[in-house]
Design an enzyme around this catalytic site. Structure first.
Site, PDB file in Angstrom:
ATOM      1  N   GLY A 111     -60.108 -45.837  16.484  1.00 29.26           N
ATOM      2  CA  GLY A 111     -60.357 -45.187  15.189  1.00 29.26           C
ATOM      3  C   GLY A 111     -59.067 -44.682  14.565  1.00 29.26           C
ATOM      4  N   ASP A 161     -64.454 -53.317  17.671  1.00 26.02           N
ATOM      5  CA  ASP A 161     -65.528 -52.324  17.598  1.00 26.02           C
ATOM      6  C   ASP A 161     -65.702 -51.722  18.992  1.00 26.02           C
ATOM      7  OD1 ASP A 161     -68.011 -51.057  17.615  1.00 26.02           O
ATOM      8  OD2 ASP A 161     -68.936 -52.532  16.272  1.00 26.02           O
ATOM      9  N   SER A 174     -65.728 -32.558  19.943  1.00 24.13           N
ATOM     10  CA  SER A 174     -65.964 -31.715  18.749  1.00 24.13           C
ATOM     11  C   SER A 174     -66.472 -30.365  19.246  1.00 24.13           C
ATOM     12  CB  SER A 174     -67.034 -32.360  17.868  1.00 24.13           C
ATOM     13  OG  SER A 174     -67.477 -31.461  16.876  1.00 24.13           O
ATOM     14  N   TYR A 184     -75.389 -36.364  16.328  1.00 27.61           N
ATOM     15  CA  TYR A 184     -73.950 -36.120  16.515  1.00 27.61           C
ATOM     16  C   TYR A 184     -73.719 -35.091  17.614  1.00 27.61           C
ATOM     17  CZ  TYR A 184     -69.081 -35.143  15.134  1.00 27.61           C
ATOM     18  OH  TYR A 184     -67.707 -34.980  15.116  1.00 27.61           O
ATOM     19  N   VAL A 185     -74.471 -33.983  17.566  1.00 19.78           N
ATOM     20  CA  VAL A 185     -74.320 -32.924  18.569  1.00 19.78           C
ATOM     21  C   VAL A 185     -74.626 -33.479  19.968  1.00 19.78           C
ATOM     22  CG1 VAL A 185     -75.392 -30.782  19.398  1.00 19.78           C
ATOM     23  CG2 VAL A 185     -74.682 -30.970  17.004  1.00 19.78           C
ATOM     24  N   ALA A 186     -75.687 -34.270  20.075  1.00 16.88           N
ATOM     25  CA  ALA A 186     -76.043 -34.855  21.376  1.00 16.88           C
ATOM     26  C   ALA A 186     -74.920 -35.770  21.860  1.00 16.88           C
ATOM     27  CB  ALA A 186     -77.360 -35.632  21.260  1.00 16.88           C
ATOM     28  N   LYS A 195     -71.713 -35.697  21.170  1.00 13.85           N
ATOM     29  CA  LYS A 195     -70.480 -34.986  21.529  1.00 13.85           C
ATOM     30  C   LYS A 195     -70.663 -34.168  22.811  1.00 13.85           C
ATOM     31  CE  LYS A 195     -67.817 -36.586  18.252  1.00 13.85           C
ATOM     32  NZ  LYS A 195     -66.634 -37.418  18.536  1.00 13.85           N
TER      33      LYS A 195
HETATM   34  N1  LIG Z   1     -63.457 -34.326  10.638  1.00 15.47           N
HETATM   35  C1  LIG Z   1     -63.970 -33.362  11.377  1.00 15.47           C
HETATM   36  O1  LIG Z   1     -64.270 -32.255  10.890  1.00 15.47           O
HETATM   37  C2  LIG Z   1     -64.200 -33.574  12.849  1.00 15.47           C
HETATM   38  C3  LIG Z   1     -64.596 -32.469  13.609  1.00 15.47           C
HETATM   39  C4  LIG Z   1     -64.804 -32.628  14.965  1.00 15.47           C
HETATM   40  C5  LIG Z   1     -64.612 -33.860  15.556  1.00 15.47           C
HETATM   41  N2  LIG Z   1     -64.238 -34.917  14.793  1.00 15.47           N
HETATM   42  C6  LIG Z   1     -64.085 -36.207  15.491  1.00 15.47           C
HETATM   43  O2  LIG Z   1     -62.793 -36.727  15.260  1.00 15.47           O
HETATM   44  C7  LIG Z   1     -62.830 -38.157  15.330  1.00 15.47           C
HETATM   45  C8  LIG Z   1     -62.180 -38.739  14.081  1.00 15.47           C
HETATM   46  O3  LIG Z   1     -62.939 -38.321  12.946  1.00 15.47           O
HETATM   47  P1  LIG Z   1     -62.379 -38.303  11.442  1.00 15.47           P
HETATM   48  O4  LIG Z   1     -62.875 -37.076  10.833  1.00 15.47           O
HETATM   49  O5  LIG Z   1     -60.932 -38.651  11.428  1.00 15.47           O
HETATM   50  O6  LIG Z   1     -63.254 -39.509  10.851  1.00 15.47           O
HETATM   51  P2  LIG Z   1     -62.871 -40.721   9.867  1.00 15.47           P
HETATM   52  O7  LIG Z   1     -64.182 -41.259   9.407  1.00 15.47           O
HETATM   53  O8  LIG Z   1     -61.868 -40.267   8.862  1.00 15.47           O
HETATM   54  O9  LIG Z   1     -62.174 -41.763  10.844  1.00 15.47           O
HETATM   55  C9  LIG Z   1     -62.877 -42.395  11.879  1.00 15.47           C
HETATM   56  C10 LIG Z   1     -62.248 -43.725  12.196  1.00 15.47           C
HETATM   57  O10 LIG Z   1     -63.020 -44.346  13.254  1.00 15.47           O
HETATM   58  C11 LIG Z   1     -63.208 -45.715  12.914  1.00 15.47           C
HETATM   59  N3  LIG Z   1     -64.420 -46.226  13.577  1.00 15.47           N
HETATM   60  C12 LIG Z   1     -65.706 -45.905  13.282  1.00 15.47           C
HETATM   61  N4  LIG Z   1     -66.548 -46.621  14.064  1.00 15.47           N
HETATM   62  C13 LIG Z   1     -65.770 -47.403  14.856  1.00 15.47           C
HETATM   63  C14 LIG Z   1     -66.058 -48.358  15.872  1.00 15.47           C
HETATM   64  N5  LIG Z   1     -67.323 -48.675  16.197  1.00 15.47           N
HETATM   65  N6  LIG Z   1     -65.017 -48.979  16.497  1.00 15.47           N
HETATM   66  C15 LIG Z   1     -63.744 -48.697  16.162  1.00 15.47           C
HETATM   67  N7  LIG Z   1     -63.411 -47.791  15.191  1.00 15.47           N
HETATM   68  C16 LIG Z   1     -64.412 -47.159  14.550  1.00 15.47           C
HETATM   69  C17 LIG Z   1     -63.339 -45.707  11.403  1.00 15.47           C
HETATM   70  O11 LIG Z   1     -63.119 -47.004  10.850  1.00 15.47           O
HETATM   71  C18 LIG Z   1     -62.270 -44.703  11.015  1.00 15.47           C
HETATM   72  O12 LIG Z   1     -61.007 -45.321  10.854  1.00 15.47           O
HETATM   73  C19 LIG Z   1     -64.300 -38.526  15.495  1.00 15.47           C
HETATM   74  O13 LIG Z   1     -64.598 -38.758  16.844  1.00 15.47           O
HETATM   75  C20 LIG Z   1     -65.017 -37.286  15.009  1.00 15.47           C
HETATM   76  O14 LIG Z   1     -66.314 -37.153  15.549  1.00 15.47           O
HETATM   77  C21 LIG Z   1     -64.026 -34.812  13.466  1.00 15.47           C
END
Ligand SMILES: NC(=O)c1ccc[n+]([C@@H]2O[C@H](COP(=O)([O-])OP(=O)(O)OC[C@H]3O[C@@H](n4cnc5c(N)ncnc54)[C@H](O)[C@@H]3O)[C@@H](O)[C@H]2O)c1
Length: 254
Positions: free
Chosen positions: A15, A57, A137, A150-152, A154
């Protein structure tokens, strides 16, 4: 000796095309690591000698195994894995759609398992230890309305982090989770839109509500998370494993 110098190390970031993942990629490169970015998004970054972009993926085992072979073919080894790819879906618990539950669990939990399994095997063969960092998270520690799937997912990531830490410790592979709070990325902006519709509130009102819950008085940036990931990728965290570290501006304290 006291710098976060990761030269000679090879990192895989899932990601890594956007948001928190992209900041982690930039921070790893700044620390001189070679980085493979793995994302479902088509390539938007210029690939050079120290940066490899692989479209894959994380829910597809065959794509992940191919990705791992490609990283080893290109860079010769893997020292650091950052499981960052994630998605979020929102609905009231009674309305959660089966396909949303399945997709969220697949990307957020199964994806971590598949990537970690494939790469931990390589790290064990290499025999030089390694670092696995799971972006969980604060939703892996608390409940949040509208975010059942989502909670489940994480909570599953934090549980798996502890099992991996135990089973990989004898190979000197450290496994830790980072638990971000509210971070300004496209995922968070989409959540405010969806949450706004479900709660009949304006997205800006939700942002104000978000800020009011953070003791440090602001939401997080992707870089706030990347700094802690770099620490966990470095030798400075060699005596830490099985931890789930909050990076939440004080919003979660357990
Ligand atoms: N933004 C927040 O507030 C927040 C808070 C807590 C945790 N997180 C976690 O941080 C991580 C990044 O989140 P973000 O906010 O940068 O999200 P984002 O949507 O900006 O980026 C997520 C990235 O993951 C990629 N992705 C999605 N599904 C995929 C798959 N099946 N295979 C490969 N790549 C895939 C997407 O293309 C994207 O580039 C996530 O795990 C998210 O749950 C985010």
């Amino acid at each position: 000796m006291f710098t976060m110098d990761l030269s000679g190390q090879v990192a895989v970031v899932t990601g890594g095309a956007n948001g928190i993942g992209k900041a982690i990629v930039d921070a790893l490169r700044y620390s001189k690591a070679k980085v493979a970015v793995v994302d479902v998004h088509p390539n938007q970054q210029k690939t050079d000698n120290d940066l490899l972009y692989i479209q894959a993926d994380v829910t597809q085992k065959s794509e992940i195994n191919k990705m791992v072979d490609q990283v080893i073919d290109t860079f010769g080894r893997i020292d650091i894995l950052v499981n960052n790819a994630g998605i979020s879906t929102m609905d009231y618990f009674v309305d959660i759609r089966e396909e949303d539950w399945d997709k969220t669990m697949d990307v957020n939990a199964k994806g971590v398992q598949l990537c970690s399994q494939a790469i931990a095997k390589k790290m064990k063969q290499q025999g030089d230890g390694g670092k696995i960092i799971n972006i969980a998270s604060q939703a892996g520690k608390n409940g949040y309305r509208l975010m059942g799937s989502y909670v489940a997912s994480k909570h599953a990531v934090i549980g798996l982090t502890k099992v991996m830490a135990l089973e990989l410790a004898s190979d000197q592979i450290n496994v830790n989770a980072v638990c971000p709070g509210i971070v300004e990325t496209s995922m968070k902006h989409r959540e405010r839109e969806l949450g706004g519709k479900l709660r009949n509130l304006d997205g800006n009102a939700i942002k104000e509500e978000d800020i009011s819950q953070v003791p440090l008085g602001r939401t997080g940036t992707p870089e706030d998370i990347a700094y802690v990931v770099i620490f966990l990728a470095s030798k400075f965290s060699n005596y830490m494993t099985g931890q789930a570290i909050n990076v939440t501006g004080g919003m979660t304290m357990h």
